[in-house]
Design a protein around this motif. Structure first.
Motif, short mmCIF file in Angstrom:
data_model
loop_
_atom_site.label_atom_id
_atom_site.label_comp_id
_atom_site.label_asym_id
_atom_site.label_seq_id
_atom_site.Cartn_x
_atom_site.Cartn_y
_atom_site.Cartn_z
N ARG B 34 0.81 -1.21 0.00
CA ARG B 34 0.00 0.00 0.00
C ARG B 34 0.85 1.27 0.00
N SER B 35 0.47 2.25 -0.83
CA SER B 35 1.09 3.57 -0.74
C SER B 35 0.11 4.61 -0.20
N GLN B 36 -1.19 4.26 -0.21
CA GLN B 36 -2.21 5.12 0.41
C GLN B 36 -3.12 4.25 1.27
N ARG B 37 -3.70 4.88 2.31
CA ARG B 37 -4.65 4.09 3.10
C ARG B 37 -5.96 4.87 3.27
N PRO B 38 -7.07 4.14 3.44
CA PRO B 38 -8.37 4.81 3.59
C PRO B 38 -8.53 5.40 5.00
N THR B 39 -9.10 6.61 5.07
CA THR B 39 -9.49 7.19 6.37
C THR B 39 -10.99 7.48 6.31
N TYR B 40 -11.63 7.57 7.49
CA TYR B 40 -13.11 7.60 7.52
C TYR B 40 -13.64 8.79 8.31
N GLU B 41 -14.69 9.43 7.78
CA GLU B 41 -15.50 10.42 8.53
C GLU B 41 -16.83 9.73 8.79
N PHE B 42 -16.90 8.97 9.88
CA PHE B 42 -18.07 8.09 10.08
C PHE B 42 -19.38 8.87 10.28
N ASN B 43 -19.29 10.19 10.62
CA ASN B 43 -20.54 10.95 10.75
C ASN B 43 -21.31 11.05 9.44
N ARG B 44 -20.58 10.82 8.29
CA ARG B 44 -21.27 10.84 6.99
C ARG B 44 -21.74 9.44 6.56
N CYS B 45 -21.25 8.41 7.21
CA CYS B 45 -21.48 7.02 6.77
C CYS B 45 -22.94 6.62 6.97
N ILE B 46 -23.54 6.03 5.91
CA ILE B 46 -24.92 5.54 6.01
C ILE B 46 -24.96 4.01 6.14
N CYS B 75 -5.42 -4.59 3.02
CA CYS B 75 -5.78 -3.47 2.14
C CYS B 75 -4.56 -3.02 1.34
N LYS B 76 -4.69 -3.04 0.00
CA LYS B 76 -3.59 -2.65 -0.89
C LYS B 76 -3.63 -1.16 -1.23
N GLY B 77 -4.64 -0.46 -0.71
CA GLY B 77 -4.71 0.99 -0.92
C GLY B 77 -5.14 1.40 -2.31
N CYS B 78 -5.98 0.58 -2.95
CA CYS B 78 -6.34 0.88 -4.34
C CYS B 78 -7.27 2.09 -4.46
N GLY B 79 -8.03 2.37 -3.40
CA GLY B 79 -8.88 3.56 -3.42
C GLY B 79 -10.25 3.38 -4.04
N ILE B 80 -10.58 2.16 -4.43
CA ILE B 80 -11.88 1.91 -5.05
C ILE B 80 -13.01 2.22 -4.06
N THR B 89 -17.52 9.39 2.60
CA THR B 89 -17.05 9.10 3.95
C THR B 89 -15.54 8.80 3.95
N ILE B 90 -15.07 8.20 2.83
CA ILE B 90 -13.69 7.68 2.80
C ILE B 90 -12.77 8.62 2.03
N THR B 91 -11.61 8.91 2.61
CA THR B 91 -10.58 9.72 1.94
C THR B 91 -9.27 8.93 1.97
N MET B 92 -8.62 8.87 0.84
CA MET B 92 -7.33 8.18 0.80
C MET B 92 -6.23 9.18 1.18
N VAL B 93 -5.33 8.75 2.08
CA VAL B 93 -4.20 9.61 2.46
C VAL B 93 -2.89 8.84 2.23
N ASP B 94 -1.85 9.59 1.91
CA ASP B 94 -0.55 8.94 1.66
C ASP B 94 -0.03 8.28 2.93
N GLU B 95 0.55 7.08 2.73
CA GLU B 95 1.28 6.44 3.83
C GLU B 95 2.57 7.23 4.04
N GLU B 96 2.91 7.48 5.29
CA GLU B 96 4.19 8.15 5.57
C GLU B 96 5.29 7.09 5.55
N GLU B 97 6.51 7.54 5.31
CA GLU B 97 7.66 6.62 5.33
C GLU B 97 7.78 6.00 6.71
#
Lengths: 391, 97
Positions: B34-46, B75-80, B89-97
């Motif tokens: 993975r080079s990106q991972r999903p982050t969540y704003e669950f207040n928007r999640c239905i 999770c491979k960080g594909c962003g689908i 709800t989901i935002t992809m953010v870069d993995e830090e080194e």
């Protein structure tokens, strides 16, 4: 008691497969292999052999069908030649690395272009590194015997590898030879039923040919390599057992009139018989010439080869295949590599001849020997010499 | 599989590298790709689960609160999931080194 009869070698190979009681034959016809699979189709169609005959649409499919059949624990046979062997090339690696004990006759044939249906060892050399056990035979009897041995070797629990029996196209496949087909009861005694340890079976599911990431691929390849090298001992034992039961003995490297010979000719396959006649003639003239023949091609019999040539000064190797732009004949270059670390080793001279069905006669072998001795004495800047080509 | 793949020697390889343990592929950590991972704003999640349906790795699981969350072991960080989420709800953010 089995009796000697005159039979075409291809027919005899098919009869040997019947004696081995193969369960599945998947094959595509190609010259000069055709008579083998044609006769097997007849044997299945008329009820003499209780097997599934799968008439596939190509050699790639033939070997793929063999994989699936072998994976269920069936005893599987196929045969091909030349371009057909090339078309199944990628699947050959899978058969070996999945350790499926398939037996295949290769009716050795030249490769295109220009188109040639005739015999040489171009097809053998192109599949050298596929991981199969590979052996050469010199006549029809050896083809029959080693077809039966091939099943026992392939299915040996210590081996579990596919086996190719290299039979020179036309020189062997299409000639009628006097040979002995063993009785069914004799073969049954020699060849136990196939008992593949991990077959596809619903009660105990397995996955074959799975994905191997970098963390495990090297370990899988090392295991495969060790297994092929260790196969030599079971092969030796199989040939020994065969000899005890049938009276015909086979060895990885075989010597003919090598006593006291400082010059040795080195051959593989059916041309070895002509070479023997040439050696007889030269011995009769007082020349101290011997012949060494390679039977087991993979796993390569390093120890037996070094032993067989250790007292020779000159080793004249005949290859029936070219390694374009390479170090000479493929067998010659391997023999050179095998001898490189030896303190005392013969001078190796590489000849290439017998391409695409070109004969080498007894006088041809005499010329090869005298030219080989000349090259060994005065040296050559060439990697090899092609014999019999019009300049 | 008796050992994790990274500890197996060539002597541990089964005949023909045959896999005898069903589902053993799940031991393979694809999350390291993975080079990106999903982050969540669950207040928007239905809690519709569309992300889990679309996930090609099948690594999105429903947690005890009913939210759908990617398991980062696989999770491979594909962003689908982020692209398909109807409420962003989901935002992809870069993995830090």
């Amino acid at each position: 008691m089995a009796t000697k009869t005159g039979v075409e070698v291809s027919i005899a190979i098919a009869d040997a497969v019947k004696l081995a009681n193969a369960d599945v034959v998947a094959a595509y016809p190609i010259t000069p292999q055709t008579h083998i699979v044609e006769h097997l189709a007849e044997l299945v169609a008329n009820g003499e052999l209780d097997a599934e005959y799968i008439p596939v649409e190509s050699e790639h499919s033939a070997m793929s069908a063999c994989l699936g059949a072998s994976a269920t624990g069936a005893r599987v046979f196929t045969a091909t030649a030349g371009q057909g062997l090339e078309l199944m090339h990628e699947v050959l690696y899978v058969a070996a690395s999945m350790q499926l004990p398939i037996v295949m006759t290769v009716a050795n044939r030249a490769l295109s272009a220009p188109l040639s249906v005739w015999g040489d060892h171009s097809d053998v050399m192109a599949v050298r590194d596929t991981g199969w056990v590979q052996m050469f035979v010199e006549n029809g009897q050896e083809a029959v015997d080693n077809t039966i041995c091939a099943f026992r070797i392939a299915e040996d629990r210590r081996v579990l590898l596919p086996v190719m029996v290299h039979v020179d196209g036309f020189y062997l496949t299409h000639v009628i030879e006097p040979l002995t087909l063993p009785e069914q009861a004799e073969v049954d005694k020699f060849l136990p039923p196939n008992d593949y340890p991990l077959p596809l079976w619903p009660d105990k599911p397995v996955a074959m040919g799975d994905f191997a990431p970098p963390v495990i691929y090297s370990e899988a390849k090392k295991a495969q390599e060790v297994n092929l090298r260790k196969a030599k001992q079971p092969i030796l034992e199989c040939w020994e057992e065969f000899g005890k039961q049938f009276g015909r003995y086979y060895h990885p490297v075989e010597s003919y009139k090598t006593e006291g010979a400082k010059v040795l000719l080195f051959t593989m396959g059916s041309f070895s018989e002509t070479a023997m006649t040439a050696v007889d003639k030269m011995r009769g003239e007082g020349k101290e010439i011997g012949l060494v023949r390679l039977r087991l091609w993979r796993p390569f019999p390093f120890a037996e080869l070094r032993q067989a040539v250790k007292n020779a000064d000159v080793l004249i190797i005949l290859d029936r295949a070219l390694s374009y732009g390479g170090p000479g004949g493929p067998v010659a270059s391997e023999v050179k590599a095998a001898l490189y670390g030896e303190a005392k080793r013969p001078k190796v001279v590489s000849f290439i001849a017998g391409l695409g069905g070109r004969d080498i006669t007894v006088s041809g072998f005499e010329q090869i020997v005298s030219r080989g001795i000349e090259l060994a004495q005065k040296g050559s800047e060439e990697e090899y010499e092609m014999f019999g080509v019009r300049e | 599989m008796t050992k994790p793949e990274g500890e197996m020697t060539w002597k541990d390889i089964e005949i023909g590298a045959i896999v005898t343990e069903p589902g053993s592929g799940s031991q393979y950590q694809t999350g390291t790709w993975r080079s990106q991972r999903p982050t969540y704003e669950f207040n928007r999640c239905i809690k519709c689960g569309i992300c889990a349906i679309f996930c090609p790795e099948g690594c999105i699981e429903e947690n005890e609160k009913g939210y759908f969350v990617a398991n980062l072991y696989w999770c491979k960080g594909c962003g689908i999931c982020a692209r398909e989420c109807p409420t962003k709800t989901i935002t992809m953010v870069d993995e830090e080194e």
